[in-house]
Motif scaffolding. Structure first.
Motif, PDB file in Angstrom:
ATOM      1  N   LYS A   1       2.124  -2.042  -7.906  1.00  0.00           N
ATOM      2  CA  LYS A   1       3.583  -2.178  -7.813  1.00  0.00           C
ATOM      3  C   LYS A   1       4.153  -1.502  -6.569  1.00  0.00           C
ATOM      4  O   LYS A   1       5.185  -0.840  -6.614  1.00  0.00           O
ATOM      5  N   TRP A   2       3.473  -1.679  -5.417  1.00  0.00           N
ATOM      6  CA  TRP A   2       3.938  -1.068  -4.183  1.00  0.00           C
ATOM      7  C   TRP A   2       5.345  -1.516  -3.818  1.00  0.00           C
ATOM      8  O   TRP A   2       6.122  -0.753  -3.277  1.00  0.00           O
TER       9      TRP A   2
ATOM     10  N   GLU B   1       7.798  -1.979  -5.677  1.00  0.00           N
ATOM     11  CA  GLU B   1       8.779  -1.234  -6.468  1.00  0.00           C
ATOM     12  C   GLU B   1       8.718   0.268  -6.207  1.00  0.00           C
ATOM     13  O   GLU B   1       9.735   0.947  -6.187  1.00  0.00           O
ATOM     14  N   LYS B   2       7.516   0.782  -5.982  1.00  0.00           N
ATOM     15  CA  LYS B   2       7.329   2.230  -5.901  1.00  0.00           C
ATOM     16  C   LYS B   2       7.439   2.812  -4.495  1.00  0.00           C
ATOM     17  O   LYS B   2       7.774   3.980  -4.341  1.00  0.00           O
TER      18      LYS B   2
ATOM     19  N   THR C   1       9.544   2.623  -1.995  1.00  0.00           N
ATOM     20  CA  THR C   1      10.851   2.303  -1.433  1.00  0.00           C
ATOM     21  C   THR C   1      11.107   3.006  -0.104  1.00  0.00           C
ATOM     22  O   THR C   1      11.914   2.536   0.693  1.00  0.00           O
TER      23      THR C   1
END
Length: 175
Positions: free
Chosen positions: A41-42, A44-45, A47
């Motif tokens: 989930k890069w 989303e994580k 940022t």
């Protein structure tokens, strides 16, 4: 990165890639299993990377069709024409020295595609057929050859990853 399953290869690679990106390096990561986006989930994580982090998928899904079309990838039309010609030569096993007729036919078709308002490598097959219909474009003995080349190219539109090049673009996001 090499090692046994579970030895931390992916974790080490992820850390190195992340640190390189944070320090301003340009990173191109080929992630065929889409692990960084779907599992880690890069998007989303991470940022803090903002717009510097883009995910471009290359799959057999319809949404990825046409993403590797040279006319989409190159701003310079002449480069797109040249790369398209080379791709087609390779796929059709055309050797300029041994297959001068085929080479000439493909070159004419690709150049005509390059002159279209919205060119695409997938239109080369159509141009090959148009060359056959226009009386002054090809010698009579080359017309069957042009039709055969068009038929072979048409088959690539539905072949697995070849759709990345020859498929009709369904999605212009992340190109």
């Amino acid at each position: 990165y090499t090692g046994k399953t579970g030895s931390g290869k992916s974790m080490a690679a992820n850390r190195d890639i992340y640190e390189a990106a944070l320090s301003g390096a340009k990173v191109l990561l080929l992630d065929p299993k889409s692990e960084r986006k779907d599992i880690c989930k890069w998007d989303e994580k991470l940022t803090e990377l903002g717009s510097e982090l883009n995910f471009i998928s290359f799959s057999t899904k319809d949404e990825d069709a046409g993403k590797l079309d040279p006319f989409l990838l190159f701003d310079n039309r002449a480069e797109a024409v040249e790369v398209s010609r080379e791709i087609i030569y390779y796929l059709l096993n055309i050797n300029i020295r041994n297959d001068s007729a085929k080479s000439s036919i493909v070159t004419k078709a690709v150049k005509r595609v390059g002159q279209l308002a919205e060119p695409s490598i997938r239109f080369v097959k159509d141009e090959l057929r148009h060359l056959v219909q226009e009386n002054d474009m090809l010698p009579e003995e080359h017309r069957p050859m042009a039709l055969e080349l068009a038929s072979i190219l048409e088959e690539f539109e539905d072949v697995s990853l070849a759709r990345l090049i020859f498929g009709k673009r369904m999605n212009d996001e992340n190109v």
